[in-house]
Scaffold this active site. Structure first.
Site, PDB file in Angstrom:
ATOM      1  N   LYS A 121       0.843  -1.194   0.000  1.00  0.00           N
ATOM      2  CA  LYS A 121       0.000   0.000   0.000  1.00  0.00           C
ATOM      3  C   LYS A 121       0.879   1.245   0.000  1.00  0.00           C
ATOM      4  O   LYS A 121       1.622   1.469   0.950  1.00  0.00           O
ATOM      5  CB  LYS A 121      -0.919  -0.006   1.230  1.00  0.00           C
ATOM      6  CG  LYS A 121      -1.860  -1.212   1.277  1.00  0.00           C
ATOM      7  CD  LYS A 121      -2.602  -1.336   2.581  1.00  0.00           C
ATOM      8  CE  LYS A 121      -3.483  -2.581   2.605  1.00  0.00           C
ATOM      9  NZ  LYS A 121      -4.214  -2.750   3.882  1.00  0.00           N
ATOM     10  N   ALA A 181      -1.012  -8.346   9.480  1.00  0.00           N
ATOM     11  CA  ALA A 181      -0.271  -9.595   9.302  1.00  0.00           C
ATOM     12  C   ALA A 181      -0.353 -10.485  10.528  1.00  0.00           C
ATOM     13  O   ALA A 181      -0.490 -11.711  10.426  1.00  0.00           O
ATOM     14  CB  ALA A 181       1.189  -9.283   8.976  1.00  0.00           C
ATOM     15  N   LYS A 222      -4.928   5.927   3.884  1.00  0.00           N
ATOM     16  CA  LYS A 222      -5.304   5.763   5.296  1.00  0.00           C
ATOM     17  C   LYS A 222      -4.080   5.784   6.202  1.00  0.00           C
ATOM     18  O   LYS A 222      -4.186   6.056   7.397  1.00  0.00           O
ATOM     19  CB  LYS A 222      -6.129   4.497   5.501  1.00  0.00           C
ATOM     20  CG  LYS A 222      -5.532   3.214   4.946  1.00  0.00           C
ATOM     21  CD  LYS A 222      -4.540   2.540   5.864  1.00  0.00           C
ATOM     22  CE  LYS A 222      -3.979   1.300   5.201  1.00  0.00           C
ATOM     23  NZ  LYS A 222      -2.955   0.604   6.009  1.00  0.00           N
ATOM     24  N   ASP A 250     -10.285  -0.472   6.348  1.00  0.00           N
ATOM     25  CA  ASP A 250      -8.842  -0.410   6.548  1.00  0.00           C
ATOM     26  C   ASP A 250      -8.453   0.796   7.396  1.00  0.00           C
ATOM     27  O   ASP A 250      -7.505   0.740   8.188  1.00  0.00           O
ATOM     28  CB  ASP A 250      -8.141  -0.355   5.188  1.00  0.00           C
ATOM     29  CG  ASP A 250      -6.710  -0.857   5.239  1.00  0.00           C
ATOM     30  OD1 ASP A 250      -6.260  -1.290   6.314  1.00  0.00           O
ATOM     31  OD2 ASP A 250      -6.034  -0.814   4.196  1.00  0.00           O
ATOM     32  N   GLU A 270       4.719   3.294   6.193  1.00  0.00           N
ATOM     33  CA  GLU A 270       4.307   3.736   4.855  1.00  0.00           C
ATOM     34  C   GLU A 270       3.681   5.131   4.863  1.00  0.00           C
ATOM     35  O   GLU A 270       3.789   5.874   3.898  1.00  0.00           O
ATOM     36  CB  GLU A 270       3.331   2.724   4.248  1.00  0.00           C
ATOM     37  CG  GLU A 270       3.982   1.421   3.810  1.00  0.00           C
ATOM     38  CD  GLU A 270       4.735   1.514   2.499  1.00  0.00           C
ATOM     39  OE1 GLU A 270       4.924   2.632   1.983  1.00  0.00           O
ATOM     40  OE2 GLU A 270       5.171   0.459   2.000  1.00  0.00           O
TER      41      GLU A 270
END
Length: 332
Positions: free
Chosen positions: A104, A136, A187, A240, A276
């Site tokens: 992402k 995960a 997000k 998400d 990220e």
């Protein structure tokens, strides 16, 4: 059963465990031999996924040629390394291979989505993305999870759904690959903001405001970039967003708390690992300016991350903006 190769052993290890247990033949690759050695020695990825046992049937390897002839190749790579990894893997991927991206983010230099990068490297292959609320740590433990699969090639998306869905991993389909990817990328900066607020000692009211107004910014920018606004109301969007903004599993959330506690952004990222939302915030602001879209929360986040503005000053700026009508603010 499918022959699956997964590139990247972070989230990739969790997917490898899930799909191996479902009867698929799984190869998991990383370029770091010491990472492979540790997983084989310990029977788990102690650094990233402690306590999640890796089935011995998984072929963990640092030799990328072992992905040859896979029916599905999964990219579970941080956004900054997707193109490099794809170019390395290219000679071992056939024209019939479905290329599935679960990462992402944006490519920083081009501001392209990851599926766009992969389509440039693999112009003849179907490119599919898998996204949604799926930490995960929970996927690896087979905790019930629902995600969204999207791609321009509908047959490829159906193929992923048919082969990779199981009783603990439910896959919905979407026609909006752009919206799914933008949701997953955008997000992350909002989760950073929520972590900062928690680190500052702010409360649930603030978190709710950041998530709600953050979703507005994600939707506004996504629609301007050509996505379907409905996507942002589903698993790829609000789903998400919720899990990343509220969970201790979220590295964006954890890094944000460190910043809110007084660490510099660089220190927080170094301490947390891959975050990220850090690079994505800058990419999002560039895209917003290019399309004349207002994203004040992400703009203030960039000031905290890159201009040494204090979180308290950023909050004050947001709270003292000119008054607006909520629906006008949604699209304007």
């Amino acid at each position: 059963m499918a022959d699956i190769s997964i590139l990247g052993c972070g989230f990739g290890s969790a997917l490898a465990a899930l799909w191996c247990q479902n009867g698929h033949k799984v190869t998991a690759w990383t370029k770091f031999q010491d990472e492979i050695d540790a997983i084989k020695r310990d029977g788990e990825h102690k650094k990233l996924l402690p306590g999640i046992k890796m089935p011995p049937e998984i072929n963990f390897t640092a030799d990328i040629s072992e992905i040859k002839d896979s029916e599905i190749v999964v990219f579970a790579i941080p956004s900054e390394f997707v193109r490099e990894t794809a170019q390395t893997a290219k000679e071992f991927i056939t024209g019939n291979t479905v290329v599935l991206n679960v990462g992402k983010g944006f490519e920083a230099a081009s501001l392209k989505r990851q599926s766009e990068v992969l389509a440039e490297v693999f112009p003849g292959n179907p490119i599919v993305v898998l996204t949604g609320p799926c930490h995960a740590e929970e996927v690896g433990r087979s905790i019930p999870t629902t995600v969204v699969c999207a791609g321009k090639d509908k047959n490829a998306a159906f193929y992923i759904q048919d082969n990779l869905q199981n009783k603990n991993f439910r896959i919905y389909l979407s026609d909006d690959i752009k919206g799914c990817e933008l949701s997953g990328a955008l997000k992350n900066p909002i989760a950073l903001c929520c972590g900062i607020a928690r680190g500052m000692g702010l409360g649930d009211n603030t978190i709710a405001a950041l998530m709600t107004r953050g979703l507005t910014e994600i939707t506004r920018l996504g629609v301007a970039l050509g996505a379907d606004w409905h996507t942002f109301t589903g698993l790829a969007g609000v789903g998400d967003l919720i899990v990343t903004c509220t969970s201790e599993h979220s590295r964006n959330n954890r890094a944000g708390k460190l910043i809110g506690n007084g660490l510099s952004a660089a220190e927080a990222v170094e301490k947390t690992g891959t975050v990220e939302g850090y690079g994505c915030a800058k990419s999002a602001l560039k895209l917003a300016k290019r399309h004349n879209i207002s994203i004040p929360i992400i703009e203030q986040l960039c000031r905290i991350l890159f201009d040494n503005v204090s979180p308290a000053d950023a909050v004050k700026t947001l709270m003292t903006r000119p008054s607006r009508h909520e629906q006008e603010e949604y699209w304007g």
